[in-house]
Design an enzyme around this catalytic site. Structure first.
Site, PDB file in Angstrom:
ATOM      1  N   HIS A   6       0.714  -1.141   0.012  1.00 31.34           N
ATOM      2  CA  HIS A   6       0.050  -0.024  -0.008  1.00 31.34           C
ATOM      3  C   HIS A   6       1.072   1.420  -0.041  1.00 31.34           C
ATOM      4  CE1 HIS A   6       0.862  -0.376   4.205  1.00 31.34           C
ATOM      5  NE2 HIS A   6       0.650   0.906   4.501  1.00 31.34           N
ATOM      6  N   ARG A   7       2.206   1.083   0.406  1.00 33.98           N
ATOM      7  CA  ARG A   7       3.167   2.350   0.146  1.00 33.98           C
ATOM      8  C   ARG A   7       3.703   2.862  -1.032  1.00 33.98           C
ATOM      9  NH1 ARG A   7       6.179   2.194   6.049  1.00 33.98           N
ATOM     10  NH2 ARG A   7       4.607   3.293   7.220  1.00 33.98           N
ATOM     11  N   LEU A   9       3.971   2.982  -5.388  1.00 38.17           N
ATOM     12  CA  LEU A   9       3.320   3.960  -6.548  1.00 38.17           C
ATOM     13  C   LEU A   9       1.847   3.220  -6.738  1.00 38.17           C
ATOM     14  CD1 LEU A   9       3.485   5.613  -9.020  1.00 38.17           C
ATOM     15  CD2 LEU A   9       4.823   3.864 -10.247  1.00 38.17           C
ATOM     16  N   VAL A  10       1.668   1.966  -7.020  1.00 41.55           N
ATOM     17  CA  VAL A  10       0.624   1.424  -7.632  1.00 41.55           C
ATOM     18  C   VAL A  10      -0.288   1.393  -6.277  1.00 41.55           C
ATOM     19  CG1 VAL A  10      -0.937  -0.531  -8.596  1.00 41.55           C
ATOM     20  CG2 VAL A  10       1.201   0.435  -9.713  1.00 41.55           C
ATOM     21  N   SER A 102       3.179  -7.018 -15.388  1.00 39.77           N
ATOM     22  CA  SER A 102       3.526  -5.932 -16.202  1.00 39.77           C
ATOM     23  C   SER A 102       3.559  -6.188 -17.700  1.00 39.77           C
ATOM     24  CB  SER A 102       4.885  -5.968 -15.611  1.00 39.77           C
ATOM     25  OG  SER A 102       5.977  -5.075 -16.372  1.00 39.77           O
ATOM     26  N   SER A 103       3.594  -5.134 -18.532  1.00 35.22           N
ATOM     27  CA  SER A 103       3.628  -5.370 -20.049  1.00 35.22           C
ATOM     28  C   SER A 103       5.106  -6.100 -20.303  1.00 35.22           C
ATOM     29  CB  SER A 103       3.109  -4.135 -20.701  1.00 35.22           C
ATOM     30  OG  SER A 103       4.409  -3.082 -20.278  1.00 35.22           O
ATOM     31  N   CYS A 104       6.090  -6.130 -19.455  1.00 37.81           N
ATOM     32  CA  CYS A 104       7.328  -6.669 -19.965  1.00 37.81           C
ATOM     33  C   CYS A 104       7.169  -8.427 -19.889  1.00 37.81           C
ATOM     34  CB  CYS A 104       8.495  -6.201 -19.135  1.00 37.81           C
ATOM     35  SG  CYS A 104       8.321  -7.010 -17.593  1.00 37.81           S
ATOM     36  N   TYR A 131      12.603 -10.617 -14.280  1.00 34.33           N
ATOM     37  CA  TYR A 131      11.535 -10.312 -13.647  1.00 34.33           C
ATOM     38  C   TYR A 131      10.380 -10.741 -14.504  1.00 34.33           C
ATOM     39  CZ  TYR A 131       8.109  -6.410 -12.393  1.00 34.33           C
ATOM     40  OH  TYR A 131       7.035  -5.489 -12.036  1.00 34.33           O
ATOM     41  N   LYS A 135       7.121 -12.590 -13.122  1.00 37.01           N
ATOM     42  CA  LYS A 135       5.538 -12.429 -12.973  1.00 37.01           C
ATOM     43  C   LYS A 135       4.864 -13.411 -14.145  1.00 37.01           C
ATOM     44  CE  LYS A 135       5.403  -8.410 -10.947  1.00 37.01           C
ATOM     45  NZ  LYS A 135       4.435  -8.287  -9.976  1.00 37.01           N
ATOM     46  N   PRO A 158      -0.222  -3.908 -16.597  1.00 36.94           N
ATOM     47  CA  PRO A 158      -0.314  -2.414 -16.746  1.00 36.94           C
ATOM     48  C   PRO A 158       0.812  -2.259 -17.801  1.00 36.94           C
ATOM     49  CG  PRO A 158       0.413  -2.949 -14.687  1.00 36.94           C
ATOM     50  CD  PRO A 158       0.343  -4.259 -15.309  1.00 36.94           C
ATOM     51  N   ASN A 160       4.041   1.219 -18.383  1.00 37.56           N
ATOM     52  CA  ASN A 160       4.921   1.853 -17.664  1.00 37.56           C
ATOM     53  C   ASN A 160       4.034   2.967 -17.020  1.00 37.56           C
ATOM     54  OD1 ASN A 160       6.543   0.539 -19.740  1.00 37.56           O
ATOM     55  ND2 ASN A 160       8.240   2.410 -18.885  1.00 37.56           N
ATOM     56  N   HIS A 174      12.321   4.181 -13.085  1.00 40.66           N
ATOM     57  CA  HIS A 174      11.837   3.935 -14.754  1.00 40.66           C
ATOM     58  C   HIS A 174      12.097   5.481 -15.516  1.00 40.66           C
ATOM     59  CE1 HIS A 174       9.469   0.731 -12.565  1.00 40.66           C
ATOM     60  NE2 HIS A 174       9.711   0.048 -13.830  1.00 40.66           N
ATOM     61  N   TRP A 195      19.079   8.059 -21.639  1.00 38.30           N
ATOM     62  CA  TRP A 195      19.763   6.612 -22.200  1.00 38.30           C
ATOM     63  C   TRP A 195      19.228   6.007 -23.517  1.00 38.30           C
ATOM     64  CZ3 TRP A 195      18.707   3.857 -16.960  1.00 38.30           C
ATOM     65  CH2 TRP A 195      19.324   4.455 -15.771  1.00 38.30           C
ATOM     66  N   ASP A 262      18.407  -0.223 -25.326  1.00 33.49           N
ATOM     67  CA  ASP A 262      17.172   0.388 -25.368  1.00 33.49           C
ATOM     68  C   ASP A 262      16.087  -0.259 -24.840  1.00 33.49           C
ATOM     69  OD1 ASP A 262      17.391   2.857 -26.812  1.00 33.49           O
ATOM     70  OD2 ASP A 262      17.499   1.840 -28.663  1.00 33.49           O
TER      71      ASP A 262
HETATM   72  O1  GFB Z   1      11.349   2.793 -18.013  1.00 33.47           O
HETATM   73  P1  GFB Z   1      12.584   1.951 -18.323  1.00 33.47           P
HETATM   74  O2  GFB Z   1      13.682   1.947 -17.307  1.00 33.47           O
HETATM   75  O3  GFB Z   1      12.075   0.537 -18.623  1.00 33.47           O
HETATM   76  O4  GFB Z   1      13.119   2.574 -19.605  1.00 33.47           O
HETATM   77  P2  GFB Z   1      11.469  -0.233 -19.638  1.00 33.47           P
HETATM   78  C1  GFB Z   1      12.480   2.836 -20.857  1.00 33.47           C
HETATM   79  C2  GFB Z   1      13.329   3.580 -22.076  1.00 33.47           C
HETATM   80  O5  GFB Z   1      13.596   4.603 -21.724  1.00 33.47           O
HETATM   81  C3  GFB Z   1      14.629   2.560 -22.398  1.00 33.47           C
HETATM   82  C4  GFB Z   1      14.978   4.924 -21.767  1.00 33.47           C
HETATM   83  O6  GFB Z   1      14.596   2.595 -23.687  1.00 33.47           O
HETATM   84  C5  GFB Z   1      15.471   3.501 -21.758  1.00 33.47           C
HETATM   85  O7  GFB Z   1      16.910   3.252 -22.263  1.00 33.47           O
HETATM   86  N1  GFB Z   1      15.755   5.864 -21.079  1.00 33.47           N
HETATM   87  C6  GFB Z   1      16.197   7.155 -21.486  1.00 33.47           C
HETATM   88  C7  GFB Z   1      15.858   5.812 -19.717  1.00 33.47           C
HETATM   89  N2  GFB Z   1      16.716   7.828 -20.341  1.00 33.47           N
HETATM   90  C8  GFB Z   1      16.492   6.873 -19.289  1.00 33.47           C
HETATM   91  C9  GFB Z   1      16.658   7.234 -17.776  1.00 33.47           C
HETATM   92  O8  GFB Z   1      17.229   8.035 -17.088  1.00 33.47           O
HETATM   93  N3  GFB Z   1      16.378   6.317 -17.044  1.00 33.47           N
HETATM   94  C10 GFB Z   1      15.671   5.029 -17.435  1.00 33.47           C
HETATM   95  N4  GFB Z   1      15.231   4.243 -16.711  1.00 33.47           N
HETATM   96  N5  GFB Z   1      15.517   4.990 -18.879  1.00 33.47           N
HETATM   97  C11 GFB Z   1      10.961  -1.814 -17.765  1.00 33.47           C
HETATM   98  C12 GFB Z   1      11.133  -2.971 -17.231  1.00 33.47           C
HETATM   99  O9  GFB Z   1      11.344  -1.655 -18.963  1.00 33.47           O
HETATM  100  O10 GFB Z   1       9.328  -1.389 -17.824  1.00 33.47           O
HETATM  101  C13 GFB Z   1      10.518  -3.424 -15.943  1.00 33.47           C
HETATM  102  O11 GFB Z   1      12.475  -3.163 -17.110  1.00 33.47           O
HETATM  103  C14 GFB Z   1       8.883  -2.985 -16.135  1.00 33.47           C
HETATM  104  O12 GFB Z   1      10.661  -4.763 -15.706  1.00 33.47           O
HETATM  105  C15 GFB Z   1       8.812  -1.639 -16.486  1.00 33.47           C
HETATM  106  O13 GFB Z   1       8.207  -4.046 -16.897  1.00 33.47           O
HETATM  107  C16 GFB Z   1       7.319  -1.442 -17.018  1.00 33.47           C
HETATM  108  O14 GFB Z   1      10.163   0.222 -20.079  1.00 33.47           O
HETATM  109  O15 GFB Z   1      12.340  -0.515 -20.991  1.00 33.47           O
END
Ligand code: GFB
Length: 306
Positions: A6-7, A9-10, A102-104, A131, A135, A158, A160, A174, A195, A262
């Site tokens: 409960h603490r 994000l979701v 998660s959508s991953c 991960y 899931k 869900p 992101n 994220h 990134w 990516d």
């Molecule tokens: O949200 P994110 O970390 O995870 O990254 P995923 C999404 C995209 O954003 C990737 C780019 O292509 C990253 O390279 N990106 C650009 C960045 N700059 C940044 C930054 O400063 N920080 C981060 N974090 N990303 C996650 C999964 O995948 O999605 C989890 O790893 C989960 O398991 C989540 O399922 C919903 O969307 O790629």
């Protein structure tokens, strides 16, 4: 009902939505009060309380680099939490269970938008396969219990998610929370490093809408399998960065560091099933992002930034 996590994000959005709805008596426990990875303790807790619902919003979560660098933690912790909560609920006779996935869990390369039927039709994205496998195991366990024993155990998928109580740690968060913090903290004309290439597409859903979608599913007599709860729309990471620049008032250069991965080229979910079940996410992304930024500015001192 027992709301685990409960603490987070979701979970915090769910707690707020449940309180506003006023139909459920909500039980919560902090991490110090109940170790969700401990199957015996969780089993005893659920046997004593015998809630009519369990929502599992507790999980070890993180962005692309956290997943890539700590895969063992992601699979082991999540498998342990799920085993405790799902089997503990089943053994205690809990009739209803909502599991947060998660959508991953969907294949890395698959037609977009991704329908529920795409599950297990291709290889996973390597940066978060540990991960995703945890899931997938939780989803399968809920599904198997429903088939074998007739319980109403289903999974919510869900995209992101963002909103209050997000994790703003630059290494573990994220992309949306990370960019919010990076652009906020940058000098107005200074550079910001993002990134990857900026070309991947992601679907973003505010946590209060995810909570609303979950409550809608809980109001139905029964839900089978898993349901995508998203918007069905996505933007590129570059578009996200440019929107964040506008919101934070940053005017400097954006540098794309391709030493970072990516991940999925695109993760946009098909939301037809959820629409047919009577719910859709209606919101304006930029307005919602401004609200999330407002929360971050107000709570920055207390937000998770490391
Ligand atoms: O949200 P994110 O970390 O995870 O990254 P995923 C999404 C995209 O954003 C990737 C780019 O292509 C990253 O390279 N990106 C650009 C960045 N700059 C940044 C930054 O400063 N920080 C981060 N974090 N990303 C996650 C999964 O995948 O999605 C989890 O790893 C989960 O398991 C989540 O399922 C919903 O969307 O790629």
């Amino acid at each position: 009902m027992f709301l685990a996590g409960h603490r987070g994000l979701v979970g915090s959005a769910l707690l707020k939505a449940l309180a506003a709805k006023g139909e459920y008596q909500v039980l919560t426990r902090t991490r110090q009060e109940l170790d969700l990875t401990d199957e015996t303790t969780v089993g005893c807790f659920l046997q004593n309380e015998r809630p009519d619902w369990v929502i599992l919003a507790a999980a070890k979560v993180g962005g692309i680099m956290a997943n890539k660098s700590h895969p063992a933690d992601f699979i082991a912790t999540n498998l342990a939490i799920q085993q405790s909560a799902i089997m503990g609920a089943f053994r205690a006779g809990v009739p209803n269970f909502a599991f947060l996935s998660s959508s991953c869990v969907y294949p890395k390369i698959t037609p977009q938008p991704i329908p529920e039927t795409a599950l297990l039709t291709g290889s996973l994205e390597p940066t978060n396969s540990a991960y995703a496998i945890a899931k997938l195991a939780g989803m399968e366990l809920c599904n198997a219990l429903s088939i074998q024993h007739g319980v109403n155990y289903f999974s919510v998928v869900p995209p992101n998610v963002y909103g209050p109580r997000d994790n703003f740690d630059p290494q573990g968060s994220h992309v949306l929370a990370s960019l919010m913090r990076k652009f906020h903290e940058a000098l107005p004309d200074g550079p910001v490093e993002c990134w990857g290439t900026g070309t991947p597409r992601r679907e973003f859903l505010p946590s209060d809408l995810l909570a609303s979608g979950i409550l809608h599913l809980m109001s139905l007599p029964r839900v089978s399998g898993h349901v995508n709860v998203g918007t069905g729309r996505s933007i590129t990471i570059r578009e996200l960065a440019e929107t964040m620049q506008r919101i934070t008032g940053h005017r400097g250069e954006i540098i794309w560091n391709t030493d970072f991965p990516d991940g999925f080229p695109e993760k946009t979910m098909d939301v037809l099933r959820m629409t047919e079940l009577g719910w859709r996410a209606e919101f304006d992304f930029e307005t919602s992002l401004r609200e999330a930024y407002g929360w971050f500015c107000e709570h920055r001192a207390g937000a998770r930034t490391s």
